[in-house]
Design an enzyme around this catalytic site. Structure first.
Site, mmCIF file in Angstrom:
data_model
loop_
_atom_site.group_PDB
_atom_site.id
_atom_site.type_symbol
_atom_site.label_atom_id
_atom_site.label_comp_id
_atom_site.label_asym_id
_atom_site.label_seq_id
_atom_site.Cartn_x
_atom_site.Cartn_y
_atom_site.Cartn_z
ATOM 1 N N ASP A 53 -26.564 -33.594 -42.538
ATOM 2 C CA ASP A 53 -25.236 -33.521 -43.156
ATOM 3 C C ASP A 53 -25.160 -32.367 -44.154
ATOM 4 O O ASP A 53 -26.165 -32.003 -44.761
ATOM 5 C CB ASP A 53 -24.920 -34.856 -43.854
ATOM 6 C CG ASP A 53 -23.444 -35.042 -44.099
ATOM 7 O OD1 ASP A 53 -22.637 -34.251 -43.571
ATOM 8 O OD2 ASP A 53 -23.083 -35.981 -44.838
ATOM 9 N N HIS A 111 -22.588 -24.972 -39.048
ATOM 10 C CA HIS A 111 -23.213 -25.681 -37.924
ATOM 11 C C HIS A 111 -24.225 -24.782 -37.221
ATOM 12 O O HIS A 111 -25.315 -25.229 -36.854
ATOM 13 C CB HIS A 111 -22.150 -26.155 -36.935
ATOM 14 C CG HIS A 111 -21.188 -27.153 -37.513
ATOM 15 N ND1 HIS A 111 -21.607 -28.208 -38.286
ATOM 16 C CD2 HIS A 111 -19.834 -27.252 -37.452
ATOM 17 C CE1 HIS A 111 -20.538 -28.917 -38.671
ATOM 18 N NE2 HIS A 111 -19.454 -28.353 -38.180
ATOM 19 N N LEU A 123 -43.958 -35.020 -28.279
ATOM 20 C CA LEU A 123 -42.875 -35.530 -29.120
ATOM 21 C C LEU A 123 -41.674 -35.981 -28.280
ATOM 22 O O LEU A 123 -41.218 -35.251 -27.404
ATOM 23 C CB LEU A 123 -42.424 -34.415 -30.085
ATOM 24 C CG LEU A 123 -41.171 -34.712 -30.928
ATOM 25 C CD1 LEU A 123 -41.463 -35.759 -31.995
ATOM 26 C CD2 LEU A 123 -40.633 -33.431 -31.582
ATOM 27 N N ARG A 145 -25.083 -42.963 -47.184
ATOM 28 C CA ARG A 145 -24.540 -43.957 -46.255
ATOM 29 C C ARG A 145 -25.103 -43.676 -44.863
ATOM 30 O O ARG A 145 -25.630 -42.593 -44.605
ATOM 31 C CB ARG A 145 -23.012 -43.913 -46.240
ATOM 32 C CG ARG A 145 -22.437 -42.522 -46.006
ATOM 33 C CD ARG A 145 -20.900 -42.535 -45.987
ATOM 34 N NE ARG A 145 -20.383 -41.168 -45.968
ATOM 35 C CZ ARG A 145 -19.978 -40.490 -47.041
ATOM 36 N NH1 ARG A 145 -20.006 -41.056 -48.227
ATOM 37 N NH2 ARG A 145 -19.543 -39.252 -46.927
ATOM 38 N N SER A 187 -23.160 -43.953 -42.000
ATOM 39 C CA SER A 187 -22.115 -43.382 -41.138
ATOM 40 C C SER A 187 -22.285 -43.780 -39.667
ATOM 41 O O SER A 187 -22.218 -42.935 -38.768
ATOM 42 C CB SER A 187 -22.068 -41.857 -41.289
ATOM 43 O OG SER A 187 -21.782 -41.500 -42.611
HETATM 44 C C1 IPE Z 1 -22.566 -38.090 -40.011
HETATM 45 O O1 IPE Z 1 -22.030 -37.127 -40.830
HETATM 46 C C2 IPE Z 1 -22.508 -37.640 -38.569
HETATM 47 C C3 IPE Z 1 -23.475 -36.632 -38.195
HETATM 48 C C4 IPE Z 1 -24.379 -36.116 -38.970
HETATM 49 C C5 IPE Z 1 -23.383 -36.205 -36.816
HETATM 50 P P1 IPE Z 1 -20.487 -37.114 -41.238
HETATM 51 O O2 IPE Z 1 -20.322 -35.978 -42.168
HETATM 52 O O3 IPE Z 1 -19.643 -37.112 -40.026
HETATM 53 O O4 IPE Z 1 -20.317 -38.507 -41.960
HETATM 54 P P2 IPE Z 1 -19.329 -38.939 -43.129
HETATM 55 O O5 IPE Z 1 -17.943 -38.586 -42.672
HETATM 56 O O6 IPE Z 1 -19.719 -38.178 -44.350
HETATM 57 O O7 IPE Z 1 -19.550 -40.396 -43.292
HETATM 58 C C1 IPE Z 2 -22.979 -32.335 -40.526
HETATM 59 O O1 IPE Z 2 -22.326 -31.477 -41.392
HETATM 60 C C2 IPE Z 2 -22.823 -31.932 -39.093
HETATM 61 C C3 IPE Z 2 -22.012 -32.836 -38.277
HETATM 62 C C4 IPE Z 2 -21.397 -33.900 -38.688
HETATM 63 C C5 IPE Z 2 -21.867 -32.481 -36.888
HETATM 64 P P1 IPE Z 2 -20.825 -31.707 -41.799
HETATM 65 O O2 IPE Z 2 -19.963 -30.933 -40.865
HETATM 66 O O3 IPE Z 2 -20.509 -33.147 -41.886
HETATM 67 O O4 IPE Z 2 -20.806 -31.022 -43.223
HETATM 68 P P2 IPE Z 2 -20.032 -31.535 -44.508
HETATM 69 O O5 IPE Z 2 -20.407 -32.950 -44.725
HETATM 70 O O6 IPE Z 2 -18.580 -31.368 -44.232
HETATM 71 O O7 IPE Z 2 -20.525 -30.636 -45.604
HETATM 72 MG MG MG Z 3 -20.582 -34.476 -43.396
#
Ligand code: IPE
Ligand code: IPE
Ligand code: MG
Length: 245
Positions: free
Chosen positions: A25, A42, A136, A199, A201
């Protein structure tokens, strides 16, 4: 000795987690800090994936599962969703040969809902190249949601419930788990989430009942081998009781 080698030497191979799950995240916030768009975050996140996969091979980890795209992520702007789907497939195509050379078995777990047949087939064809490997086990949770996984499991079980092969006297956790996406993957013993959010998620909600959780403020694109080993060292100092004393 590099810092990585030093950390690696501190790891007790007898206390290595069997399965590490990672909620990657913070890509969006990382990109924002750099004044760039979310997809830039990303793309840089893929480098961190490569780093922790390599580190996992180096320390002899058996299972690694990363959360790449959740069932809730469809609610993001269309451009981001499209970009993420493309990035996930392109990265797989680019990395599969190297991962295969490293004896890695690559699998996708999640739902097929909303994914085109063409996309599903491409993923499957790439992954298959690695299925004779023995090192792995690298699982990519893609279009994954823990609640949907539970509903899907019940749907899968339905014919056997109707036929009576599964009934209220024999249904137990072991039988139920056979219908999860993770049926042949052991529960994670350790789960890492980056970016300071605390969390799950909707990630591996059944499987993480007794998982040790680790949260770090590092944003995913900055999370590299050293941070991964530091997390594992933290795990090794924990006392897991599983409801006992
Ligand atoms: C969780 O991250 C999903 C992935 C890492 C793929 P999110 O950024 O989508 O989750 P929330 O919205 O903070 O809960
Ligand atoms: C996690 O990074 C990647 C995915 C959920 C695919 P985010 O895109 O959720 O990045 P933030 O949380 O907005 O910084
Ligand atoms: Mg996120």
């Amino acid at each position: 000795m590099t810092r990585f080698e030093k950390l690696k030497s501190q790891i007790d191979p007898k206390k290595l987690p069997n399965h590490i799950a990672v909620i990657m995240d913070g890509n969006g916030r990382w990109a924002k800090k750099k004044g760039a768009g979310r997809l830039y975050g990303h793309k840089n996140g893929v480098e961190s994936v490569r780093a922790i996969v390599e580190a996992s091979v180096e320390i002899g980890l058996k299972y690694l599962t990363i959360y790449a795209f959740s069932t809730e992520n469809w609610s993001r702007p269309e451009d981001e969703v499209k970009g993420l789907l493309k990035l996930i497939l392109d990265s797989l195509v680019n990395e599969i040969d190297q991962m295969s050379k490293n004896n890695i078995v690559v699998r996708f777990i999640g739902s097929n809902d909303n994914l085109s047949l063409e996309y599903q087939k491409k993923i499957q064809d790439e992954c298959k190249k690695s299925w004779n490997n023995t090192g792995l086990n690298f699982n990519i949770a893609m279009n994954y949601g823990g609640r949907l996984e539970l509903i899907d499991a019940i749907k899968e079980m339905m014919p056997e419930i109707i036929s009576g092969d599964i009934n209220k006297d024999n249904l137990d956790e072991k039988i139920f788990e056979k219908y999860l996406y993770t049926s042949d993957i052991p529960d994670p013993d350790f789960m890492v989430r980056t970016s300071g959010e605390k969390r799950l998620s909707n990630f591996l909600i059944w499987q993480s009942a007794y998982t040790e959780l680790y949260f770090t403020d590092i944003l995913w694109p900055d999370f590299k081998k050293e941070a991964f080993l530091e997390a594992i060292l933290d795990f090794q100092n924990r006392n897991r009781r599983f409801g006992g004393v």
